[in-house]
Design a protein around this motif. Sequence first.
Motif, PDB file in Angstrom:
ATOM      1  N   ALA A 180       0.831  -1.202   0.000  1.00  0.00           N
ATOM      2  CA  ALA A 180       0.000   0.000   0.000  1.00  0.00           C
ATOM      3  C   ALA A 180       0.867   1.255   0.000  1.00  0.00           C
ATOM      4  O   ALA A 180       0.628   2.195  -0.774  1.00  0.00           O
ATOM      5  CB  ALA A 180      -0.928   0.001   1.214  1.00  0.00           C
ATOM      6  N   PHE A 181       1.886   1.271   0.867  1.00  0.00           N
ATOM      7  CA  PHE A 181       2.773   2.438   0.930  1.00  0.00           C
ATOM      8  C   PHE A 181       3.472   2.661  -0.404  1.00  0.00           C
ATOM      9  O   PHE A 181       3.582   3.800  -0.878  1.00  0.00           O
ATOM     10  CB  PHE A 181       3.807   2.244   2.042  1.00  0.00           C
ATOM     11  N   ASP A 182       3.941   1.579  -1.029  1.00  0.00           N
ATOM     12  CA  ASP A 182       4.626   1.708  -2.317  1.00  0.00           C
ATOM     13  C   ASP A 182       3.693   2.261  -3.390  1.00  0.00           C
ATOM     14  O   ASP A 182       4.096   3.089  -4.210  1.00  0.00           O
ATOM     15  CB  ASP A 182       5.195   0.358  -2.756  1.00  0.00           C
ATOM     16  N   ASP A 183       2.434   1.805  -3.380  1.00  0.00           N
ATOM     17  CA  ASP A 183       1.482   2.304  -4.372  1.00  0.00           C
ATOM     18  C   ASP A 183       1.143   3.772  -4.131  1.00  0.00           C
ATOM     19  O   ASP A 183       1.099   4.579  -5.071  1.00  0.00           O
ATOM     20  CB  ASP A 183       0.199   1.468  -4.343  1.00  0.00           C
ATOM     21  N   PHE A 184       0.894   4.129  -2.890  1.00  0.00           N
ATOM     22  CA  PHE A 184       0.599   5.538  -2.591  1.00  0.00           C
ATOM     23  C   PHE A 184       1.800   6.424  -2.949  1.00  0.00           C
ATOM     24  O   PHE A 184       1.629   7.540  -3.455  1.00  0.00           O
ATOM     25  CB  PHE A 184       0.254   5.708  -1.108  1.00  0.00           C
ATOM     26  N   SER A 185       3.008   5.927  -2.693  1.00  0.00           N
ATOM     27  CA  SER A 185       4.214   6.699  -3.036  1.00  0.00           C
ATOM     28  C   SER A 185       4.326   6.886  -4.541  1.00  0.00           C
ATOM     29  O   SER A 185       4.712   7.956  -5.026  1.00  0.00           O
ATOM     30  CB  SER A 185       5.462   5.985  -2.510  1.00  0.00           C
ATOM     31  N   ARG A 186       3.983   5.843  -5.274  1.00  0.00           N
ATOM     32  CA  ARG A 186       4.019   5.923  -6.738  1.00  0.00           C
ATOM     33  C   ARG A 186       2.994   6.938  -7.249  1.00  0.00           C
ATOM     34  O   ARG A 186       3.264   7.690  -8.185  1.00  0.00           O
ATOM     35  CB  ARG A 186       3.737   4.536  -7.327  1.00  0.00           C
ATOM     36  N   VAL A 187       1.827   6.988  -6.600  1.00  0.00           N
ATOM     37  CA  VAL A 187       0.823   7.985  -6.976  1.00  0.00           C
ATOM     38  C   VAL A 187       1.413   9.385  -6.831  1.00  0.00           C
ATOM     39  O   VAL A 187       1.217  10.254  -7.692  1.00  0.00           O
ATOM     40  CB  VAL A 187      -0.442   7.849  -6.102  1.00  0.00           C
ATOM     41  N   LEU A 188       2.151   9.609  -5.741  1.00  0.00           N
ATOM     42  CA  LEU A 188       2.730  10.937  -5.516  1.00  0.00           C
ATOM     43  C   LEU A 188       3.792  11.298  -6.552  1.00  0.00           C
ATOM     44  O   LEU A 188       3.989  12.469  -6.853  1.00  0.00           O
ATOM     45  CB  LEU A 188       3.328  11.027  -4.109  1.00  0.00           C
ATOM     46  N   THR A 189       4.478  10.292  -7.099  1.00  0.00           N
ATOM     47  CA  THR A 189       5.439  10.604  -8.158  1.00  0.00           C
ATOM     48  C   THR A 189       4.708  11.044  -9.421  1.00  0.00           C
ATOM     49  O   THR A 189       5.267  11.797 -10.221  1.00  0.00           O
ATOM     50  CB  THR A 189       6.334   9.396  -8.485  1.00  0.00           C
ATOM     51  N   LEU A 190       3.474  10.587  -9.596  1.00  0.00           N
ATOM     52  CA  LEU A 190       2.683  10.969 -10.766  1.00  0.00           C
ATOM     53  C   LEU A 190       1.894  12.249 -10.527  1.00  0.00           C
ATOM     54  O   LEU A 190       1.641  13.014 -11.451  1.00  0.00           O
ATOM     55  CB  LEU A 190       1.715   9.835 -11.131  1.00  0.00           C
ATOM     56  N   ASP A 191       1.496  12.465  -9.276  1.00  0.00           N
ATOM     57  CA  ASP A 191       0.711  13.639  -8.918  1.00  0.00           C
ATOM     58  C   ASP A 191       1.093  14.062  -7.505  1.00  0.00           C
ATOM     59  O   ASP A 191       0.529  13.582  -6.518  1.00  0.00           O
ATOM     60  CB  ASP A 191      -0.786  13.324  -8.998  1.00  0.00           C
ATOM     61  N   SER A 192       2.061  14.944  -7.403  1.00  0.00           N
ATOM     62  CA  SER A 192       2.600  15.335  -6.101  1.00  0.00           C
ATOM     63  C   SER A 192       1.596  16.098  -5.245  1.00  0.00           C
ATOM     64  O   SER A 192       1.817  16.291  -4.050  1.00  0.00           O
ATOM     65  CB  SER A 192       3.863  16.194  -6.282  1.00  0.00           C
ATOM     66  N   SER A 193       0.478  16.532  -5.831  1.00  0.00           N
ATOM     67  CA  SER A 193      -0.513  17.292  -5.077  1.00  0.00           C
ATOM     68  C   SER A 193      -1.635  16.418  -4.527  1.00  0.00           C
ATOM     69  O   SER A 193      -2.554  16.933  -3.886  1.00  0.00           O
ATOM     70  CB  SER A 193      -1.120  18.384  -5.974  1.00  0.00           C
ATOM     71  N   ASN A 194      -1.568  15.116  -4.768  1.00  0.00           N
ATOM     72  CA  ASN A 194      -2.657  14.235  -4.348  1.00  0.00           C
ATOM     73  C   ASN A 194      -2.703  14.149  -2.823  1.00  0.00           C
ATOM     74  O   ASN A 194      -1.851  13.525  -2.191  1.00  0.00           O
ATOM     75  CB  ASN A 194      -2.472  12.839  -4.955  1.00  0.00           C
ATOM     76  N   SER A 195      -3.710  14.770  -2.236  1.00  0.00           N
ATOM     77  CA  SER A 195      -3.789  14.858  -0.773  1.00  0.00           C
ATOM     78  C   SER A 195      -4.079  13.504  -0.134  1.00  0.00           C
ATOM     79  O   SER A 195      -3.589  13.218   0.966  1.00  0.00           O
ATOM     80  CB  SER A 195      -4.861  15.868  -0.371  1.00  0.00           C
ATOM     81  N   LEU A 196      -4.868  12.666  -0.810  1.00  0.00           N
ATOM     82  CA  LEU A 196      -5.174  11.356  -0.259  1.00  0.00           C
ATOM     83  C   LEU A 196      -3.898  10.518  -0.142  1.00  0.00           C
ATOM     84  O   LEU A 196      -3.658   9.876   0.883  1.00  0.00           O
ATOM     85  CB  LEU A 196      -6.203  10.644  -1.150  1.00  0.00           C
TER      86      LEU A 196
END
Length: 258
Positions: A180-196
Amino acid sequence: MPEIEDVTEELAGASLAGGAGAGGAAGSEHGSHSEAPAAAGTAGARGASAAAEDSSAGGEAAAETKDGEAAKELTPEELAQQEAALEQAQAIKLEGNALFAEFKYEEALGKYTEAIETAPDGHKEQAVFYNNRATCYFKLNQMGSVIADCSAALRIDPDYAKCLLRRAQANETEKKVVEAFDDFSRVLTLDSSNSLAKAACRRLEGPATAERERQKEEMMGKLKDLGNTILGKFGMSLDNFKATQDPATGGYSIHFQQ
């Protein structure tokens, strides 16, 4: 179970709804794809709307592999067949969206399965269909299937941020904190503003680090057991060997001791 928030970006505008069991549906609007089953967040907007948009096949003379790389050039006949298959798959998807809007998730799931099987293999729209089916599984609380379908979509389109976010939510629900942490971290690399994703990374960083350490210790224990099994045949164990670090070089030397 952690609170699961919806990641749907509805066609009328972005909205977040709460809870895997509270009516939130995973969004599948992605890049040039504008199709999503969207669950209602209020009593006045309970139905979901969807629009089919054939945005990827038309005018493309080359097929795409599941890694997004150009494959062989398509002949005009092959291209026409691909476009026809995609159009048919999108029509089936619309049937699924209508069922989803009526909260008939199992029936909608069947339609998305049909769309997956009808679409050109590896086409980016197929990733949308996988994500839509994952949405149904999410609503049915079948998190293992959510993870499997999101993974299939991400093999086609690794940068599918909404799908990553959905898989991250499912992994956290299943207490797979590292994944889960790895996936959420990957989301942030694609969209650094994603608050969730930001909140999730803060929440999961500590547990994920602790779990990695636990997994490392478990692996080392298994390796030690294996080593002792082998050395035991010669009347020895790993306890007969001592590693000493050289402070000057940082390297280690191994010494045998009775």
